[in-house]
Write a protein that holds these residues in place. Structure first.
Motif, PDB file in Angstrom:
ATOM      1  N   LEU A   1       6.212  -6.229 -12.527  1.00  0.00           N
ATOM      2  CA  LEU A   1       6.975  -5.821 -11.337  1.00  0.00           C
ATOM      3  C   LEU A   1       7.436  -4.377 -11.444  1.00  0.00           C
ATOM      4  O   LEU A   1       7.370  -3.620 -10.476  1.00  0.00           O
ATOM      5  CB  LEU A   1       8.185  -6.750 -11.147  1.00  0.00           C
ATOM      6  N   VAL A   2       7.905  -3.988 -12.627  1.00  0.00           N
ATOM      7  CA  VAL A   2       8.358  -2.599 -12.798  1.00  0.00           C
ATOM      8  C   VAL A   2       7.172  -1.642 -12.614  1.00  0.00           C
ATOM      9  O   VAL A   2       7.285  -0.593 -11.993  1.00  0.00           O
ATOM     10  CB  VAL A   2       9.010  -2.410 -14.185  1.00  0.00           C
ATOM     11  N   GLY A   3       6.019  -2.036 -13.147  1.00  0.00           N
ATOM     12  CA  GLY A   3       4.860  -1.140 -13.113  1.00  0.00           C
ATOM     13  C   GLY A   3       4.022  -1.264 -11.861  1.00  0.00           C
ATOM     14  O   GLY A   3       3.058  -0.535 -11.690  1.00  0.00           O
ATOM     15  N   LYS A   4       4.389  -2.197 -10.970  1.00  0.00           N
ATOM     16  CA  LYS A   4       3.555  -2.512  -9.789  1.00  0.00           C
ATOM     17  C   LYS A   4       2.119  -2.807 -10.231  1.00  0.00           C
ATOM     18  O   LYS A   4       1.150  -2.250  -9.726  1.00  0.00           O
ATOM     19  CB  LYS A   4       3.564  -1.375  -8.762  1.00  0.00           C
ATOM     20  N   GLY A   5       2.040  -3.687 -11.209  1.00  0.00           N
ATOM     21  CA  GLY A   5       0.736  -4.067 -11.747  1.00  0.00           C
ATOM     22  C   GLY A   5       0.705  -3.874 -13.248  1.00  0.00           C
ATOM     23  O   GLY A   5       1.654  -3.363 -13.836  1.00  0.00           O
ATOM     24  N   GLU A   6      -0.383  -4.304 -13.836  1.00  0.00           N
ATOM     25  CA  GLU A   6      -0.561  -4.098 -15.277  1.00  0.00           C
ATOM     26  C   GLU A   6      -1.249  -2.768 -15.504  1.00  0.00           C
ATOM     27  O   GLU A   6      -2.140  -2.379 -14.745  1.00  0.00           O
ATOM     28  CB  GLU A   6      -1.434  -5.232 -15.849  1.00  0.00           C
ATOM     29  N   HIS A   7      -0.822  -2.097 -16.562  1.00  0.00           N
ATOM     30  CA  HIS A   7      -1.422  -0.796 -16.883  1.00  0.00           C
ATOM     31  C   HIS A   7      -1.976  -0.827 -18.300  1.00  0.00           C
ATOM     32  O   HIS A   7      -1.235  -1.084 -19.250  1.00  0.00           O
ATOM     33  CB  HIS A   7      -0.390   0.308 -16.714  1.00  0.00           C
ATOM     34  N   THR A   8      -3.262  -0.604 -18.400  1.00  0.00           N
ATOM     35  CA  THR A   8      -3.925  -0.547 -19.695  1.00  0.00           C
ATOM     36  C   THR A   8      -4.484   0.863 -19.862  1.00  0.00           C
ATOM     37  O   THR A   8      -4.584   1.609 -18.875  1.00  0.00           O
ATOM     38  CB  THR A   8      -5.079  -1.558 -19.739  1.00  0.00           C
ATOM     39  N   PRO A   9      -4.868   1.228 -21.068  1.00  0.00           N
ATOM     40  CA  PRO A   9      -5.455   2.567 -21.229  1.00  0.00           C
ATOM     41  C   PRO A   9      -6.622   2.789 -20.268  1.00  0.00           C
ATOM     42  O   PRO A   9      -6.753   3.879 -19.694  1.00  0.00           O
ATOM     43  CB  PRO A   9      -5.910   2.558 -22.691  1.00  0.00           C
ATOM     44  N   LEU A  10      -7.403   1.742 -20.057  1.00  0.00           N
ATOM     45  CA  LEU A  10      -8.555   1.883 -19.164  1.00  0.00           C
ATOM     46  C   LEU A  10      -8.111   2.098 -17.721  1.00  0.00           C
ATOM     47  O   LEU A  10      -8.604   3.004 -17.033  1.00  0.00           O
ATOM     48  CB  LEU A  10      -9.434   0.625 -19.266  1.00  0.00           C
ATOM     49  N   SER A  11      -7.157   1.261 -17.268  1.00  0.00           N
ATOM     50  CA  SER A  11      -6.731   1.383 -15.863  1.00  0.00           C
ATOM     51  C   SER A  11      -6.007   2.711 -15.637  1.00  0.00           C
ATOM     52  O   SER A  11      -6.119   3.312 -14.570  1.00  0.00           O
ATOM     53  CB  SER A  11      -5.845   0.202 -15.468  1.00  0.00           C
ATOM     54  N   ILE A  12      -5.287   3.168 -16.643  1.00  0.00           N
ATOM     55  CA  ILE A  12      -4.587   4.455 -16.513  1.00  0.00           C
ATOM     56  C   ILE A  12      -5.615   5.580 -16.327  1.00  0.00           C
ATOM     57  O   ILE A  12      -5.468   6.455 -15.469  1.00  0.00           O
ATOM     58  CB  ILE A  12      -3.702   4.713 -17.760  1.00  0.00           C
ATOM     59  N   ALA A  13      -6.677   5.522 -17.103  1.00  0.00           N
ATOM     60  CA  ALA A  13      -7.723   6.539 -16.990  1.00  0.00           C
ATOM     61  C   ALA A  13      -8.424   6.427 -15.639  1.00  0.00           C
ATOM     62  O   ALA A  13      -8.633   7.433 -14.948  1.00  0.00           O
ATOM     63  CB  ALA A  13      -8.721   6.371 -18.133  1.00  0.00           C
ATOM     64  N   GLU A  14      -8.717   5.195 -15.243  1.00  0.00           N
ATOM     65  CA  GLU A  14      -9.462   4.994 -13.986  1.00  0.00           C
ATOM     66  C   GLU A  14      -8.652   5.434 -12.764  1.00  0.00           C
ATOM     67  O   GLU A  14      -9.210   5.905 -11.794  1.00  0.00           O
ATOM     68  CB  GLU A  14      -9.830   3.511 -13.844  1.00  0.00           C
ATOM     69  N   GLN A  15      -7.331   5.250 -12.841  1.00  0.00           N
ATOM     70  CA  GLN A  15      -6.498   5.605 -11.693  1.00  0.00           C
ATOM     71  C   GLN A  15      -6.031   7.058 -11.738  1.00  0.00           C
ATOM     72  O   GLN A  15      -5.249   7.483 -10.895  1.00  0.00           O
ATOM     73  CB  GLN A  15      -5.273   4.690 -11.650  1.00  0.00           C
ATOM     74  N   GLY A  16      -6.493   7.790 -12.729  1.00  0.00           N
ATOM     75  CA  GLY A  16      -6.117   9.199 -12.829  1.00  0.00           C
ATOM     76  C   GLY A  16      -4.656   9.409 -13.158  1.00  0.00           C
ATOM     77  O   GLY A  16      -4.065  10.434 -12.802  1.00  0.00           O
ATOM     78  N   LEU A  17      -4.038   8.419 -13.818  1.00  0.00           N
ATOM     79  CA  LEU A  17      -2.605   8.528 -14.121  1.00  0.00           C
ATOM     80  C   LEU A  17      -2.339   9.252 -15.441  1.00  0.00           C
ATOM     81  O   LEU A  17      -1.203   9.630 -15.715  1.00  0.00           O
ATOM     82  CB  LEU A  17      -1.979   7.124 -14.188  1.00  0.00           C
TER      83      LEU A  17
ATOM     84  N   GLU B   1       0.834  -1.206   0.000  1.00  0.00           N
ATOM     85  CA  GLU B   1       0.000   0.000   0.000  1.00  0.00           C
ATOM     86  C   GLU B   1       0.864   1.250   0.000  1.00  0.00           C
ATOM     87  O   GLU B   1       0.888   2.030   0.958  1.00  0.00           O
ATOM     88  CB  GLU B   1      -0.946  -0.037   1.193  1.00  0.00           C
ATOM     89  N   VAL B   2       1.598   1.391  -1.076  1.00  0.00           N
ATOM     90  CA  VAL B   2       2.413   2.596  -1.264  1.00  0.00           C
ATOM     91  C   VAL B   2       2.221   3.059  -2.705  1.00  0.00           C
ATOM     92  O   VAL B   2       1.841   2.262  -3.566  1.00  0.00           O
ATOM     93  CB  VAL B   2       3.923   2.327  -1.018  1.00  0.00           C
ATOM     94  N   ASP B   3       2.473   4.336  -2.960  1.00  0.00           N
ATOM     95  CA  ASP B   3       2.356   4.820  -4.337  1.00  0.00           C
ATOM     96  C   ASP B   3       3.506   4.245  -5.165  1.00  0.00           C
ATOM     97  O   ASP B   3       4.482   3.720  -4.606  1.00  0.00           O
ATOM     98  CB  ASP B   3       2.362   6.350  -4.379  1.00  0.00           C
ATOM     99  N   HIS B   4       3.384   4.370  -6.486  1.00  0.00           N
ATOM    100  CA  HIS B   4       4.365   3.708  -7.334  1.00  0.00           C
ATOM    101  C   HIS B   4       5.771   4.216  -7.090  1.00  0.00           C
ATOM    102  O   HIS B   4       6.723   3.423  -7.037  1.00  0.00           O
ATOM    103  CB  HIS B   4       4.006   3.872  -8.819  1.00  0.00           C
ATOM    104  N   GLU B   5       5.934   5.514  -6.920  1.00  0.00           N
ATOM    105  CA  GLU B   5       7.296   6.042  -6.783  1.00  0.00           C
ATOM    106  C   GLU B   5       7.959   5.513  -5.508  1.00  0.00           C
ATOM    107  O   GLU B   5       9.137   5.123  -5.520  1.00  0.00           O
ATOM    108  CB  GLU B   5       7.295   7.579  -6.795  1.00  0.00           C
ATOM    109  N   THR B   6       7.197   5.471  -4.437  1.00  0.00           N
ATOM    110  CA  THR B   6       7.752   4.932  -3.182  1.00  0.00           C
ATOM    111  C   THR B   6       8.098   3.457  -3.382  1.00  0.00           C
ATOM    112  O   THR B   6       9.161   2.973  -2.970  1.00  0.00           O
ATOM    113  CB  THR B   6       6.725   5.077  -2.035  1.00  0.00           C
ATOM    114  N   TYR B   7       7.164   2.720  -3.995  1.00  0.00           N
ATOM    115  CA  TYR B   7       7.414   1.301  -4.294  1.00  0.00           C
ATOM    116  C   TYR B   7       8.685   1.141  -5.107  1.00  0.00           C
ATOM    117  O   TYR B   7       9.563   0.328  -4.783  1.00  0.00           O
ATOM    118  CB  TYR B   7       6.215   0.736  -5.064  1.00  0.00           C
TER     119      TYR B   7
END
Lengths: 150, 330
Positions: free
Chosen positions: B235-251, B153-159
């Motif tokens: 592992l690098v991304g701390k999860g999978e990132h798709t266009p949908l997940s990027i939009a949903e997570q506000g990234l 439970e940390v943000d990506h940069e901290t992870y």
């Protein structure tokens, strides 16, 4: 390396048929050419079969197909006017990992100046997953010309 | 007359509390007939079947009737017993289908090869009364690496700055394990996120499940490399990132350079592999390694050694080379 010593790598596929036909059309009057129809018979992976009997049957079937193809390929060259004395066929059992490396090994050992391979025209994704004999031959060939027939 | 199950359990594990006393099987050919309360007599031991194993994928429970969760009556140990199931089916990867084979002898061979190697699950094989190859496996006590990473439970940069270097060290160790297989003429065959565990206590990364075989003749290690690439991107991304997940997570607001198709996976075209566009602090060198598995790649890794050659300097660049991967529970 003698460029007129030509190794045609075949595997009983339609790509190989096209490669053979192409060489026949190009070299029908070139009497000094030496053509090797070269087929590596890679032993099927034992792990893909439930028992030794089906595995060995599969290997025999594959060899029979290759032998038949080599005979047809020789006929195809002769029909196109290539002198029968210029053609050699060779079926070689192969247990290595890479057919491309096997082809390149035969090219080096036999002093062939030209390799001919057929190509189906794979997508990038297919090449990534399945590998491409022709691409590997092109990438790793040294001291010879490579003709890729698509 | 041979002992029945009730006698065996009353003698060896009276407190078992099982609800059914089944039959004793010496021949495991008909694995569908063997279930809870049955006993398999194998190699001089008695394996009481607790239940069939199952796999959860895509939210679905997928029973594996040929894999039995067992209790060894003589020793009290828990074991997984895999029975012979020759299965051929078409594996679907992206838009491709190709035949996949389940090979007991392959898994048995690898179990022998890695008997003393802590980077793999352990077990042994034996034959039942009909000569079926049965594999007896120890449990890997621990947690799936991907679940562990997702649970942080940390943000990506901290992870990335604090946790990832140790994870990368463990991943490199896991890649070296796969290279070891390849150097011995073997393939894992089913490299997926859920087949890599972090062992409790030691923090070691350990591979499980080696029974898949494929006929990828010109690219024998390509399938394993494909799996390693997917795990690395995860592992690098701390999860999978798709266009949908990027939009949903506000990234999306972090993306300075627009994404294009070359940035996504070569097989799974909706997974972002050019992760630096999303997380700009990812070093260029590491990002380039991941990009070998993206659509924009012009050169693919042909061996795990090539991948490792590029990856090891990335770990050094991150400034942390722990003696052992840190595997504590998140």
């Amino acid at each position: 390396m003698n460029p007129k010593r030509i190794l045609i790598a075949v595997d009983a596929s339609a790509n190989s048929e096209r490669a053979v036909a192409y060489v026949g059309d190009i070299l029908c009057h070139a009497r000094e050419a030496e053509i090797l129809l070269f087929c590596l018979s890679k032993t099927p992976d034992r792990d893909l079969f439930p028992d030794d009997a089906t595995w060995q049957a599969s290997a025999r079937k594959q060899d029979a197909e290759y032998k038949e193809f080599l005979a047809r390929a020789r006929g195809s060259l002769e029909q196109r006017g290539v002198d029968a004395g210029c053609i050699e066929t060779r079926l070689v059992p192969f247990t290595g990992f890479s057919v491309a490396q096997g082809i390149l090994g035969a090219q080096r050992d036999g002093g062939y100046g030209t390799i001919v391979v057929g190509r189906r025209g794979m997508s990038k994704e297919e090449e990534f997953l399945f590998g491409s004999v022709s691409s590997r031959v092109v990438h790793h060939a040294r001291n010879c010309a490579v003709w890729v027939v698509e | 007359m041979a002992e029945d199950v009730r006698q065996l359990i009353e003698r060896m594990w009276p407190e078992s509390g099982i609800s059914r006393y089944g039959r004793v099987f010496h021949d495991t050919s008909e694995f569908m007939d063997i279930g809870h309360g049955d006993v398999m007599a194998l190699g001089g031991l008695h394996y009481l079947v607790i239940r069939d194993e199952s796999e959860r994928r895509f939210g679905m429970e997928d029973p594996k009737y040929w894999v039995k969760r067992c209790h060894v009556l003589e020793t009290g140990e828990k074991r997984i017993v895999k029975l012979v199931f020759y299965e051929t089916f078409n594996a679907t990867v992206g838009r491709f289908q190709f035949p996949c084979y389940r090979s007991p002898i392959k898994e048995a061979r690898i179990l022998d090869l890695v008997r003393e190697d802590p980077r793999f699950m352990h077990g042994f094989s034996l034959e039942d009364s009909q000569g079926n190859n049965v594999r007896v496996l120890e449990y890997v006590q621990g947690r799936r690496l991907d679940l562990q990473v997702e649970a942080m439970e940390v943000d990506h940069e901290t992870y990335f700055r604090e946790r990832f270097p140790a994870i990368l060290a463990g991943y490199i160790d896991a890649c070296e394990a796969i290279l070891f297989l390849h150097e011995h003429g073997e393939k894992h065959g089913d490299i997926r996120r859920d087949h890599l565990y972090v062992e409790r206590g030691t923090g070691r990364y350990r591979w499980i499940d080696f029974d898949y075989a494929f006929d990828l003749r010109e690219n024998p290690f390509g399938w394993d490399l494909f799996g390693l690439g997917n795990i690395l991107a995860f592992l690098v991304g701390k999860g999978e990132h798709t266009p949908l997940s990027i939009a949903e997570q506000g990234l999306a607001e972090h993306i300075r350079v627009p994404l294009d198709q070359d940035d996504f996976g070569i097989i799974f075209g909706n997974r972002l592999f050019n992760l630096k566009k999303l997380f700009p602090y990812i070093p260029e060198r590491l990002n380039r390694v991941v990009l070998h598995f993206a659509q924009g790649a012009n050169v693919f890794y042909e061996t795990v050694d090539e991948l490792l050659t590029d990856l090891r300097p990335c770990l050094a660049e991150l400034g942390a080379i722990p003696e052992q991967a840190q595997g504590g529970e998140a």
